[in-house]
Design a protein around this motif. Structure first.
Motif, PDB file in Angstrom:
ATOM      1  N   SER A  95      48.383  13.270  17.269  1.00  0.00           N
ATOM      2  CA  SER A  95      49.035  14.302  17.949  1.00  0.00           C
ATOM      3  C   SER A  95      49.538  15.367  16.958  1.00  0.00           C
ATOM      4  N   ALA A  96      49.291  16.549  17.117  1.00  0.00           N
ATOM      5  CA  ALA A  96      49.631  17.709  16.027  1.00  0.00           C
ATOM      6  C   ALA A  96      51.134  17.653  15.747  1.00  0.00           C
ATOM      7  N   THR A  97      51.891  16.797  14.984  1.00  0.00           N
ATOM      8  CA  THR A  97      53.292  16.939  14.607  1.00  0.00           C
ATOM      9  C   THR A  97      52.987  17.077  12.949  1.00  0.00           C
ATOM     10  N   THR A 134      49.394  16.269  11.290  1.00  0.00           N
ATOM     11  CA  THR A 134      48.334  17.456  11.526  1.00  0.00           C
ATOM     12  C   THR A 134      47.139  17.165  10.279  1.00  0.00           C
ATOM     13  N   THR A 170      46.663  16.256  21.267  1.00  0.00           N
ATOM     14  CA  THR A 170      46.520  14.752  21.031  1.00  0.00           C
ATOM     15  C   THR A 170      44.952  14.460  21.313  1.00  0.00           C
ATOM     16  N   ASP A 187      48.211  21.054  25.040  1.00  0.00           N
ATOM     17  CA  ASP A 187      49.300  21.477  26.079  1.00  0.00           C
ATOM     18  C   ASP A 187      49.842  22.499  25.275  1.00  0.00           C
ATOM     19  N   ASP A 196      50.278  28.824  19.951  1.00  0.00           N
ATOM     20  CA  ASP A 196      50.262  27.552  19.405  1.00  0.00           C
ATOM     21  C   ASP A 196      50.097  26.420  20.413  1.00  0.00           C
ATOM     22  N   THR A 197      49.559  25.372  20.063  1.00  0.00           N
ATOM     23  CA  THR A 197      49.451  24.142  21.255  1.00  0.00           C
ATOM     24  C   THR A 197      49.467  22.974  20.504  1.00  0.00           C
ATOM     25  N   ALA A 198      49.936  22.084  21.354  1.00  0.00           N
ATOM     26  CA  ALA A 198      50.076  20.436  20.933  1.00  0.00           C
ATOM     27  C   ALA A 198      48.654  20.036  21.405  1.00  0.00           C
ATOM     28  N   HIS A 256      47.923  22.351  30.889  1.00  0.00           N
ATOM     29  CA  HIS A 256      47.523  20.959  30.076  1.00  0.00           C
ATOM     30  C   HIS A 256      45.892  20.760  30.302  1.00  0.00           C
ATOM     31  N   VAL A 310      53.106  22.000  11.339  1.00  0.00           N
ATOM     32  CA  VAL A 310      53.054  21.459  12.721  1.00  0.00           C
ATOM     33  C   VAL A 310      52.339  22.121  13.717  1.00  0.00           C
ATOM     34  N   ASN A 311      51.582  23.149  13.252  1.00  0.00           N
ATOM     35  CA  ASN A 311      50.979  23.923  14.270  1.00  0.00           C
ATOM     36  C   ASN A 311      49.460  24.004  14.552  1.00  0.00           C
TER      37      ASN A 311
END
Length: 183
Positions: free
Chosen positions: A4-6, A10, A139, A148, A135-137, A177, A115-116
């Motif tokens: 996940s992009a955290t 990242t 996974t 997302d 920006d998107t999250a 999503h 984080v982006n």
């Protein structure tokens, strides 16, 4: 493995993009993906939520980790649970879905920093195309990529200026999503 992009992973996503493990063609899993619309009417007092029922999309990740793709929604598939409002949104005042059936977002490239995960592309509505960056999250799981995002859109940028007595907001939010699987 889930990525996940955290802030902590990242770098793991960057590694997966550059090691070639995500390289290939991807297609949107339409049954598990959603594109929603959020706005306000009645001078900002009444929230309006809707979703587009018909979606399609595809993406490509190169062996070097460059990602591109497209997401298409059928403008006439808008559903706000209000038949009269949906008909108005399909009309020439808004989407003009009879003459412009598709809304298309094309992703030209993505960048990762901190984080982006930032997506750079263009949005075409009613045959008017504008650059969009958001920006998107992200996974990543075995065989799937989930995206997302919340994308702010000013509908006047696309010629949708109908606004009787200033009742309808020009500022809207598109909630995405998207689930991609290997093609």
């Amino acid at each position: 493995m889930t990525t996940s992009a955290t802030a902590t992973d990242t770098n793991a996503l960057r590694a997966r993009l550059t090691d070639g493990s995500l390289a290939g063609q991807w297609r949107l899993e339409t049954a598990r993906s959603t594109v929603g619309l959020r706005s306000k009417s009645m001078w900002g007092l009444a929230p309006v939520k809707g979703s587009f029922r018909e979606l399609s999309g595809e993406g490509t990740v190169t062996p070097a980790g460059e990602a591109t793709g497209a997401l298409t929604v059928r403008a006439g598939s808008i559903d706000t649970k209000n038949r009269k409002r949906d008909e108005h949104l399909r009309s020439a005042d808004f989407f003009d879905s009879a003459n412009h059936p598709d809304i298309v977002f094309t992703a030209h490239h993505v960048t990762l920093s901190g984080v982006n995960v930032t997506v750079h592309g263009t949005l075409r509505v009613r045959d008017t195309e504008r650059p969009v960056t958001f920006d998107t999250a992200v996974t990543v799981t075995a065989g799937e990529i989930h995206l997302d995002a919340q994308v702010p859109v000013d509908r006047s940028d696309f010629g949708m200026t109908w606004n009787q007595l200033g009742m309808a907001s020009m500022k809207n939010l598109i909630a995405i999503h998207a689930v991609f699987v290997r093609a």
